[in-house]
Scaffold this active site. Structure first.
Site, PDB file in Angstrom:
ATOM      1  N   ARG A   1       0.956  -1.155  -0.360  1.00  0.00           N
ATOM      2  CA  ARG A   1      -0.176  -0.336  -0.003  1.00  0.00           C
ATOM      3  C   ARG A   1       1.052   1.428  -0.074  1.00  0.00           C
ATOM      4  O   ARG A   1       2.592   1.474   0.941  1.00  0.00           O
ATOM      5  CB  ARG A   1      -1.401   0.303   1.047  1.00  0.00           C
ATOM      6  CG  ARG A   1      -1.690   0.864   1.495  1.00  0.00           C
ATOM      7  CD  ARG A   1      -2.603   1.101   2.560  1.00  0.00           C
ATOM      8  NE  ARG A   1      -2.157   2.254   3.296  1.00  0.00           N
ATOM      9  CZ  ARG A   1      -2.644   2.208   4.712  1.00  0.00           C
ATOM     10  NH1 ARG A   1      -3.911   2.383   4.969  1.00  0.00           N
ATOM     11  NH2 ARG A   1      -2.374   3.695   4.960  1.00  0.00           N
TER      12      ARG A   1
ATOM     13  N   TYR B   1      -3.282  11.491   6.817  1.00  0.00           N
ATOM     14  CA  TYR B   1      -3.239  10.885   7.696  1.00  0.00           C
ATOM     15  C   TYR B   1      -3.356   9.600   6.732  1.00  0.00           C
ATOM     16  O   TYR B   1      -3.607   9.390   5.642  1.00  0.00           O
ATOM     17  CB  TYR B   1      -4.872  10.669   7.582  1.00  0.00           C
ATOM     18  CG  TYR B   1      -5.307   9.563   8.097  1.00  0.00           C
ATOM     19  CD1 TYR B   1      -5.254   9.648  10.188  1.00  0.00           C
ATOM     20  CD2 TYR B   1      -5.506   8.296   8.318  1.00  0.00           C
ATOM     21  CE1 TYR B   1      -5.424   8.468  11.048  1.00  0.00           C
ATOM     22  CE2 TYR B   1      -6.081   7.702   8.892  1.00  0.00           C
ATOM     23  CZ  TYR B   1      -6.241   7.079   9.848  1.00  0.00           C
ATOM     24  OH  TYR B   1      -6.608   6.856  11.166  1.00  0.00           O
TER      25      TYR B   1
ATOM     26  N   ASP C   1      -5.090   4.116  -0.067  1.00  0.00           N
ATOM     27  CA  ASP C   1      -6.141   3.747   0.712  1.00  0.00           C
ATOM     28  C   ASP C   1      -6.659   5.351   0.542  1.00  0.00           C
ATOM     29  O   ASP C   1      -5.953   6.625   1.278  1.00  0.00           O
ATOM     30  CB  ASP C   1      -5.838   4.061   2.274  1.00  0.00           C
ATOM     31  CG  ASP C   1      -6.767   3.257   3.355  1.00  0.00           C
ATOM     32  OD1 ASP C   1      -8.011   4.149   2.953  1.00  0.00           O
ATOM     33  OD2 ASP C   1      -6.708   2.831   4.402  1.00  0.00           O
TER      34      ASP C   1
ATOM     35  N   HIS D   1      -9.201   6.533   2.364  1.00  0.00           N
ATOM     36  CA  HIS D   1      -9.784   6.847   4.081  1.00  0.00           C
ATOM     37  C   HIS D   1     -10.532   7.565   4.116  1.00  0.00           C
ATOM     38  O   HIS D   1     -10.665   8.974   4.428  1.00  0.00           O
ATOM     39  CB  HIS D   1      -8.312   7.961   5.043  1.00  0.00           C
ATOM     40  CG  HIS D   1      -7.060   6.548   4.847  1.00  0.00           C
ATOM     41  ND1 HIS D   1      -6.106   6.837   4.769  1.00  0.00           N
ATOM     42  CD2 HIS D   1      -7.280   6.188   6.313  1.00  0.00           C
ATOM     43  CE1 HIS D   1      -5.421   5.899   5.354  1.00  0.00           C
ATOM     44  NE2 HIS D   1      -5.912   5.969   6.583  1.00  0.00           N
TER      45      HIS D   1
ATOM     46  N   GLU E   1      -9.254   2.087  -2.110  1.00  0.00           N
ATOM     47  CA  GLU E   1     -10.012   1.771  -0.625  1.00  0.00           C
ATOM     48  C   GLU E   1     -10.461   2.788  -0.053  1.00  0.00           C
ATOM     49  O   GLU E   1     -10.439   4.243   0.040  1.00  0.00           O
ATOM     50  CB  GLU E   1      -8.696   1.669   0.191  1.00  0.00           C
ATOM     51  CG  GLU E   1      -8.739   1.362   2.130  1.00  0.00           C
ATOM     52  CD  GLU E   1      -8.037   0.786   2.574  1.00  0.00           C
ATOM     53  OE1 GLU E   1      -6.995  -0.003   2.390  1.00  0.00           O
ATOM     54  OE2 GLU E   1      -8.620   0.342   4.074  1.00  0.00           O
TER      55      GLU E   1
ATOM     56  N   GLU F   1     -13.597  -1.119   6.445  1.00  0.00           N
ATOM     57  CA  GLU F   1     -12.998  -1.967   8.251  1.00  0.00           C
ATOM     58  C   GLU F   1     -13.227  -0.927   8.596  1.00  0.00           C
ATOM     59  O   GLU F   1     -12.922  -1.338  10.199  1.00  0.00           O
ATOM     60  CB  GLU F   1     -11.276  -1.170   7.490  1.00  0.00           C
ATOM     61  CG  GLU F   1     -11.659   0.395   7.589  1.00  0.00           C
ATOM     62  CD  GLU F   1      -9.767   0.864   7.577  1.00  0.00           C
ATOM     63  OE1 GLU F   1      -9.073   0.599   6.805  1.00  0.00           O
ATOM     64  OE2 GLU F   1      -9.809   2.074   8.782  1.00  0.00           O
TER      65      GLU F   1
ATOM     66  N   ARG G   1     -13.389  -5.304   3.523  1.00  0.00           N
ATOM     67  CA  ARG G   1     -12.254  -5.266   4.171  1.00  0.00           C
ATOM     68  C   ARG G   1     -12.594  -5.532   5.346  1.00  0.00           C
ATOM     69  O   ARG G   1     -11.721  -5.069   6.682  1.00  0.00           O
ATOM     70  CB  ARG G   1     -11.729  -3.951   4.579  1.00  0.00           C
ATOM     71  CG  ARG G   1     -10.853  -4.247   3.144  1.00  0.00           C
ATOM     72  CD  ARG G   1      -9.874  -2.868   2.464  1.00  0.00           C
ATOM     73  NE  ARG G   1      -9.226  -3.315   3.411  1.00  0.00           N
ATOM     74  CZ  ARG G   1      -8.533  -2.895   4.719  1.00  0.00           C
ATOM     75  NH1 ARG G   1      -9.296  -1.567   4.987  1.00  0.00           N
ATOM     76  NH2 ARG G   1      -7.047  -2.788   4.781  1.00  0.00           N
TER      77      ARG G   1
ATOM     78  N   GLU H   1      -4.162  -6.733   4.983  1.00  0.00           N
ATOM     79  CA  GLU H   1      -2.764  -6.507   5.535  1.00  0.00           C
ATOM     80  C   GLU H   1      -2.568  -6.402   6.372  1.00  0.00           C
ATOM     81  O   GLU H   1      -2.924  -7.445   7.278  1.00  0.00           O
ATOM     82  CB  GLU H   1      -3.736  -5.336   6.016  1.00  0.00           C
ATOM     83  CG  GLU H   1      -3.621  -3.478   6.441  1.00  0.00           C
ATOM     84  CD  GLU H   1      -4.715  -2.520   6.875  1.00  0.00           C
ATOM     85  OE1 GLU H   1      -5.260  -2.777   6.923  1.00  0.00           O
ATOM     86  OE2 GLU H   1      -3.420  -2.056   6.805  1.00  0.00           O
TER      87      GLU H   1
ATOM     88  N   TRP I   1     -14.761  12.915   6.943  1.00  0.00           N
ATOM     89  CA  TRP I   1     -14.249  11.918   8.126  1.00  0.00           C
ATOM     90  C   TRP I   1     -13.231  12.460   9.021  1.00  0.00           C
ATOM     91  O   TRP I   1     -12.207  13.156   8.359  1.00  0.00           O
ATOM     92  CB  TRP I   1     -13.230  10.794   7.159  1.00  0.00           C
ATOM     93  CG  TRP I   1     -12.826   9.740   8.399  1.00  0.00           C
ATOM     94  CD1 TRP I   1     -14.197   8.438   8.693  1.00  0.00           C
ATOM     95  CD2 TRP I   1     -11.592   9.244   8.458  1.00  0.00           C
ATOM     96  NE1 TRP I   1     -13.402   7.548   9.528  1.00  0.00           N
ATOM     97  CE2 TRP I   1     -11.908   7.662   9.600  1.00  0.00           C
ATOM     98  CE3 TRP I   1     -10.940  10.155   8.985  1.00  0.00           C
ATOM     99  CZ2 TRP I   1     -10.753   7.800  10.122  1.00  0.00           C
ATOM    100  CZ3 TRP I   1      -9.078   9.708   9.483  1.00  0.00           C
ATOM    101  CH2 TRP I   1      -9.848   8.629  10.674  1.00  0.00           C
TER     102      TRP I   1
HETATM  103  C1  CS2 Z   1      -6.213   2.528   8.285  1.00  0.00           C
HETATM  104  C2  CS2 Z   1      -6.398   2.048   9.504  1.00  0.00           C
HETATM  105  O1  CS2 Z   1      -4.842   0.076   7.911  1.00  0.00           O
HETATM  106  C3  CS2 Z   1      -6.098   1.142   7.211  1.00  0.00           C
HETATM  107  O2  CS2 Z   1      -6.798   0.280   6.154  1.00  0.00           O
HETATM  108  O3  CS2 Z   1      -7.478   2.910   7.761  1.00  0.00           O
HETATM  109  O4  CS2 Z   1      -4.874   2.749   9.339  1.00  0.00           O
HETATM  110  C4  CS2 Z   1      -6.737   3.161  10.141  1.00  0.00           C
HETATM  111  O5  CS2 Z   1      -7.484   3.974   9.539  1.00  0.00           O
HETATM  112  C5  CS2 Z   1      -7.031   2.622  11.182  1.00  0.00           C
HETATM  113  O6  CS2 Z   1      -6.973   1.160  11.464  1.00  0.00           O
HETATM  114  C6  CS2 Z   1      -8.048   2.809  11.961  1.00  0.00           C
HETATM  115  O7  CS2 Z   1      -8.085   3.153  13.805  1.00  0.00           O
HETATM  116 MG    MG Z   2      -8.098   1.591   5.600  1.00  0.00          MG
END
Ligand code: CS2
Ligand code: MG
Length: 402
Positions: A147, A159, A210, A212, A236, A262, A283, A339, A402
């Site tokens: 990733r 982030y 990702d 997010h 993602e 997630e 996920r 992951e 977010w």
């Molecule tokens: C992220 C994570 O791993 C991922 O795909 O999106 O860092 C996620 O933001 C954290 O697990 C949140 O606790």
């Molecule tokens: Mg993620």
């Protein structure tokens, strides 16, 4: 056999983890992860106050019945706190069943469908030049999938781009820190990153990114289109995940595969996405989606609709969750990717485990049960420390989605 004790263990070997340990009258024990990043004590209280009293005296062999009892019996169904608590119980009961049977849990789930669990690592860096170095490190370690996240020119922080190299922890301050976000800068920059990565590493390495949940559907569609020449394995969390039909628009515009889940807790969060084939990878993972029993139900629905698994495996999920996820990954027909972010040495010492990395794959090991435990004496040396995930505002100060 009866459950005679249930301990809720909160420990912070580098970051916070909540673990449930069930003890039976015959001395067999089982562990389950109950960690919910930034809301750890809510799940710990849910377990101690509402679940543990109902577990004492129950037959640990009745995994499905216990799941139904906790899910339906609460009246207030779903939600991350409830489902993480149920997940911890379910995971611990599978661990016990495996130990009683003398078999690794993947054998109880139908046996292996593959030789190993293909994982992806996280290459993060502030600049494109630096991220190429990080990707090379993963390729050298044998990873087949990476990733890729970079800083965005003009934004102070991004982030998903860790401060450390191999270890990553987004939760920082007790009260959430705040960052600024610009969709325009982001959309302009990301395709240039992947163009550089592909030209350096060629077509074989699987690449992921990702978002997010930072875009609207039409912005996500544009990003997906602009990344098509670079053949990502998945994009993602392109949009906030609450609105399942929001993914239709993305699907209409791009062939870049989409991954999400997630933040999902039950099949009800993703059944439309799966049934309409709006996504390519789901996920969800053990700890936040109701445990091994419910996750398998989600993955079975996905298998019928050409959707593959891609379980969340960030470091805020404990090694107990990782072990459980690997048993599921090994045994389902529609596994995609897992992951894998390496935990710190402190975390690995608190949670001794049989799973191991070799040649781009994780292997759950052959120990009866899940093959993971918690060293409670060591855990007691790391007291809970409040930490929250950051929030984002747009450049004018508006709270971001977010
Ligand atoms: C992220 C994570 O791993 C991922 O795909 O999106 O860092 C996620 O933001 C954290 O697990 C949140 O606790
Ligand atoms: Mg993620």
């Amino acid at each position: 056999m009866r459950i005679v004790e249930a301990r809720v263990i909160v420990t912070s070997p580098g970051r916070n983890f909540v673990t449930l340990k069930l003890v039976t009258d015959q001395g067999v024990t089982g562990v389950g992860d109950a960690t919910l990043n930034g809301r750890e004590l809510a799940v710990a209280a849910y377990l101690s106050e509402h679940v543990v009293p109902a577990l004492i005296g129950r037959d640990p062999a009745r995994i499905e019945d216990t799941w139904q009892y906790l899910y339906k019996g609460a009246y207030w169904r779903r939600g991350p706190v409830t489902m993480s608590a149920i997940a911890a119980v379910d995971t611990a009961l599978w661990d016990i069943k495996g130990k009683v049977a003398g078999l690794p849990v993947y054998q109880l789930l139908g046996g292996r469908c593959r030789d190993g669990v293909t994982v992806y690592g996280h290459a993060n860096a502030a600049t494109v030049e630096e991220v190429l170095v990080e990707i090379a490190r993963y390729a050298d370690l044998g990873y087949r999938a990476v990733r890729v996240q970079t800083g965005i020119p003009g934004l102070a922080t991004t982030y998903g781009v860790g401060r450390d190299r191999m270890h990553y922890e987004p939760a920082d301050a007790a009260v959430p820190s705040e960052a600024r976000w610009s969709t325009e800068r982001y959309l302009a920059h990301v395709p240039t990153v992947f163009a550089a990565v592909r030209s350096e590493f060629g077509p074989d390495l699987k690449l992921l990114h990702d978002v997010h949940h930072r875009l609207t559907p039409i912005e996500a569609a544009r990003l997906g289109k602009s990344l098509e020449p670079h053949a990502l394995t998945w994009l993602e969390d392109p949009v906030p995940a609450e609105l399942q039909e929001g993914f239709r628009l993305i699907r209409q515009h791009t062939t870049t595969p989409i991954a999400v889940g997630e933040v999902f807790n039950t099949v009800w969060d993703c059944h439309q996405l799966i049934r309409e084939q709006l996504i390519d990878y789901i996920r969800a993972t053990v700890v936040h989606a109701g445990g091994i029993s419910h996750l398998r139900r989600i993955f079975d629905l996905a298998a019928m609709h050409h959707v593959r698994s891609g379980s969340h495996g960030a470091t805020d999920l404990s090694p107990v969750c990782m072990a459980a996820a690997l048993h599921v990954d090994l045994s389902i027909p529609n596994f995609g990717l897992q992951e894998y972010m390496r935990h710190t040495e402190e975390t690995d010492a608190v949670f001794p485990h049989a799973y191991h990395f070799a040649d781009g794959y994780l292997h759950p090991g052959e120990e009866p049960g899940l093959g993971v435990d918690i060293d409670e004496d060591l855990a007691a040396r790391y007291p809970y420390r409040p930490a929250s995930l950051p929030v984002n505002r747009l450049e004018d100060g508006t709270m971001h989605s977010w």
